[in-house]
Design an enzyme around this catalytic site. Structure first.
Site, PDB file in Angstrom:
ATOM      1  CG  ASP A   1      -1.835  -1.120   1.369  1.00 35.59           C
ATOM      2  OD1 ASP A   1      -2.041  -1.821   0.368  1.00 35.59           O
ATOM      3  OD2 ASP A   1      -2.368  -1.317   2.471  1.00 35.59           O
ATOM      4  CG  HIS A   2       2.285   2.007   3.488  1.00 30.18           C
ATOM      5  ND1 HIS A   2       1.200   2.787   3.775  1.00 30.18           N
ATOM      6  CD2 HIS A   2       2.141   0.883   4.245  1.00 30.18           C
ATOM      7  CE1 HIS A   2       0.444   2.181   4.699  1.00 30.18           C
ATOM      8  NE2 HIS A   2       1.004   1.019   4.991  1.00 30.18           N
ATOM      9  NE  ARG A  10       5.985  14.186  -8.579  1.00 29.32           N
ATOM     10  CZ  ARG A  10       7.265  14.546  -8.773  1.00 29.32           C
ATOM     11  NH1 ARG A  10       7.925  14.077  -9.799  1.00 29.32           N
ATOM     12  NH2 ARG A  10       7.856  15.373  -7.942  1.00 29.32           N
ATOM     13  CG  HIS A  35      -6.804  -1.386   2.805  1.00 32.34           C
ATOM     14  ND1 HIS A  35      -6.886  -0.612   3.928  1.00 32.34           N
ATOM     15  CD2 HIS A  35      -8.070  -1.462   2.321  1.00 32.34           C
ATOM     16  CE1 HIS A  35      -8.127  -0.242   4.134  1.00 32.34           C
ATOM     17  NE2 HIS A  35      -8.870  -0.737   3.161  1.00 32.34           N
ATOM     18  CG  HIS A  42      -2.857   2.789  -0.771  1.00 31.29           C
ATOM     19  ND1 HIS A  42      -3.573   1.628  -0.813  1.00 31.29           N
ATOM     20  CD2 HIS A  42      -2.988   3.280   0.492  1.00 31.29           C
ATOM     21  CE1 HIS A  42      -4.106   1.413   0.385  1.00 31.29           C
ATOM     22  NE2 HIS A  42      -3.791   2.412   1.193  1.00 31.29           N
ATOM     23  CD  GLU A  62      -5.379  -4.809   5.668  1.00 36.80           C
ATOM     24  OE1 GLU A  62      -5.035  -5.153   6.805  1.00 36.80           O
ATOM     25  OE2 GLU A  62      -5.087  -3.699   5.172  1.00 36.80           O
ATOM     26  CB  THR A  92      -4.306   5.448   8.523  1.00 40.08           C
ATOM     27  OG1 THR A  92      -4.065   4.044   8.424  1.00 40.08           O
ATOM     28  CG2 THR A  92      -4.251   5.859   9.990  1.00 40.08           C
ATOM     29  CG  HIS A 183      -3.368   0.345  11.932  1.00 38.83           C
ATOM     30  ND1 HIS A 183      -3.766   0.413  10.616  1.00 38.83           N
ATOM     31  CD2 HIS A 183      -3.202   1.628  12.335  1.00 38.83           C
ATOM     32  CE1 HIS A 183      -3.857   1.681  10.253  1.00 38.83           C
ATOM     33  NE2 HIS A 183      -3.511   2.430  11.274  1.00 38.83           N
ATOM     34  N   GLY A 184       0.039   0.278  12.719  1.00 38.92           N
ATOM     35  CA  GLY A 184       0.863   1.238  13.445  1.00 38.92           C
ATOM     36  C   GLY A 184       2.012   0.620  14.221  1.00 38.92           C
ATOM     37  N   GLY A 205       3.177  -2.704   7.825  1.00 36.04           N
ATOM     38  CA  GLY A 205       3.488  -2.131   6.518  1.00 36.04           C
ATOM     39  C   GLY A 205       4.210  -0.805   6.583  1.00 36.04           C
ATOM     40  CG  HIS A 206       3.296   3.964   7.447  1.00 36.09           C
ATOM     41  ND1 HIS A 206       4.008   4.749   8.317  1.00 36.09           N
ATOM     42  CD2 HIS A 206       2.987   4.752   6.393  1.00 36.09           C
ATOM     43  CE1 HIS A 206       4.110   5.968   7.822  1.00 36.09           C
ATOM     44  NE2 HIS A 206       3.497   5.997   6.651  1.00 36.09           N
TER      45      HIS A 206
HETATM   46  C1  LIG Z   1      -6.539  -1.871   7.479  1.00 36.43           C
HETATM   47  C2  LIG Z   1      -5.208  -1.349   7.835  1.00 36.43           C
HETATM   48  O1  LIG Z   1      -4.932  -1.119   8.965  1.00 36.43           O
HETATM   49  C3  LIG Z   1      -4.143  -1.073   6.825  1.00 36.43           C
HETATM   50  O2  LIG Z   1      -4.209  -1.843   5.740  1.00 36.43           O
HETATM   51  C4  LIG Z   1      -4.094   0.315   6.423  1.00 36.43           C
HETATM   52  O3  LIG Z   1      -5.404   0.762   6.199  1.00 36.43           O
HETATM   53  C5  LIG Z   1      -3.284   0.545   5.157  1.00 36.43           C
HETATM   54  O4  LIG Z   1      -2.820   1.804   5.110  1.00 36.43           O
HETATM   55  P1  LIG Z   1      -3.710   3.109   4.835  1.00 36.43           P
HETATM   56  O5  LIG Z   1      -4.575   3.296   6.043  1.00 36.43           O
HETATM   57  O6  LIG Z   1      -2.709   4.181   4.665  1.00 36.43           O
HETATM   58  O7  LIG Z   1      -4.570   2.866   3.644  1.00 36.43           O
HETATM   59  N1  LIG Z   2      -3.956  -4.394   9.064  1.00 36.09           N
HETATM   60  C1  LIG Z   2      -2.841  -3.569   9.395  1.00 36.09           C
HETATM   61  C2  LIG Z   2      -1.799  -3.685   8.369  1.00 36.09           C
HETATM   62  O1  LIG Z   2      -1.890  -4.519   7.518  1.00 36.09           O
HETATM   63  C3  LIG Z   2      -0.606  -2.830   8.403  1.00 36.09           C
HETATM   64  O2  LIG Z   2      -0.828  -1.569   8.960  1.00 36.09           O
HETATM   65  P1  LIG Z   2       0.384  -0.519   8.959  1.00 36.09           P
HETATM   66  O3  LIG Z   2       1.600  -1.212   9.529  1.00 36.09           O
HETATM   67  O4  LIG Z   2       0.628  -0.113   7.553  1.00 36.09           O
HETATM   68  O5  LIG Z   2      -0.101   0.589   9.873  1.00 36.09           O
END
Ligand SMILES: CC(=O)[C@@H](O)[C@H](O)COP(=O)(O)O
Ligand SMILES: NCC(=O)COP(=O)(O)O
Length: 236
Positions: A1-2, A10, A35, A42, A62, A92, A183-184, A205-206
């Site tokens: 996603d990120h 862009r 997601h 994204h 997701e 988010t 998440h986070g 992910g992030h």
């Molecule tokens: C559901 C979840 O926690 C993640 O997949 C997150 O939503 C992905 O990143 P974004 O919230 O930036 O779309």
């Molecule tokens: N469901 C949460 C996820 O897949 C990853 O979340 P994040 O690490 O991008 O905040």
């Protein structure tokens, strides 16, 4: 996603999330979560299909509980679908899915996806009511939203959120659910969560993509996996 977020900034062809998925697997990721948001901010539909074609591990798709997304999942047939709440205006995913309040549509989605052989998980806050509703809805798995833990500002608040997560894990296992979390989570806060006994998988992910800007993706994935596994070895 990120990775896709950077590409979409862009509207071009790079960086490619497919390449990122392959590199993450090569560095030890056990699966790839993506997601497909309704606003397509994204990941795009074509990314989902391309990643499906190349993945060697497992795809965790997701998505919101909508007819459009259910049809997409039926075409893609990922190993896992995680049903999440979505608000267009959110930065988010702010909270967990209200399985209790949306019971009929969530239970019907679990049944529909289950018939395709897809393992469904429900992305919920670590609350007893929601865990209980998830089990009644027929989901084999839940993913506990760790956002409140990750955003806790004091040691006390963090401890409170950890206790909430621990209690939800125990209750989820008692209900016969597979319990995931995410998440986070980042390099500073992952260990106490990875030390909770009974958690099956963490989705992160992030923070990994942010770290990868400075280290490269493979070392970033390896470093996170080492932290998780070492902490899981100390699980209690
Ligand atoms: C559901 C979840 O926690 C993640 O997949 C997150 O939503 C992905 O990143 P974004 O919230 O930036 O779309
Ligand atoms: N469901 C949460 C996820 O897949 C990853 O979340 P994040 O690490 O991008 O905040």
């Amino acid at each position: 996603d990120h990775i896709a977020t950077v590409r979409q900034a862009r509207g071009g062809r790079y960086p490619d999330p497919v390449q990122a998925a392959i590199e993450a697997e090569e560095a030890g990721a056990d699966g790839i979560t993506l997601h497909l948001r309704e606003d397509r901010r994204h990941i795009q539909d074509h990314d989902v299909f391309r990643i499906r074609d190349v993945l060697q591990t497992r795809m965790n798709l997701e998505m919101a509980v909508t007819e459009e997304m259910l049809c997409t999942a039926e075409k893609v047939k990922p190993e896992h679908v995680c049903l999440v709440p979505e608000k267009r205006e959110e930065v988010t995913t702010e909270g967990g899915l209200d399985v209790k309040g949306l019971f009929d549509s969530v239970a019907s989605a679990c049944h529909r996806l289950g018939k395709q052989g897809i393992e469904v998980s429900l992305f919920i806050d670590p609350d007893r009511d929601q865990v209980e509703a998830a089990a009644r809805a027929g989901a084999p798995a839940i993913e506990l939203h760790t956002g409140a833990y990750a955003e806790a500002k004091t040691a006390g608040a963090m401890q409170e959120e950890l206790d909430r997560l621990r209690n939800a894990v125990v209750f989820g296992l008692e209900q016969g659910l597979i319990v995931n979390a995410g998440h986070g989570l980042n390099y500073q806060n992952v260990e106490p969560v990875a030390m909770i006994a009974g958690i099956n998988e963490l989705n992160i992910g992030h923070s990994i993509i942010a770290r990868a800007l400075f280290t490269g993706l493979k070392p970033a994935v390896r470093e996170m996996k080492t932290l998780m596994l070492d902490a899981a070895g100390k699980a209690f």
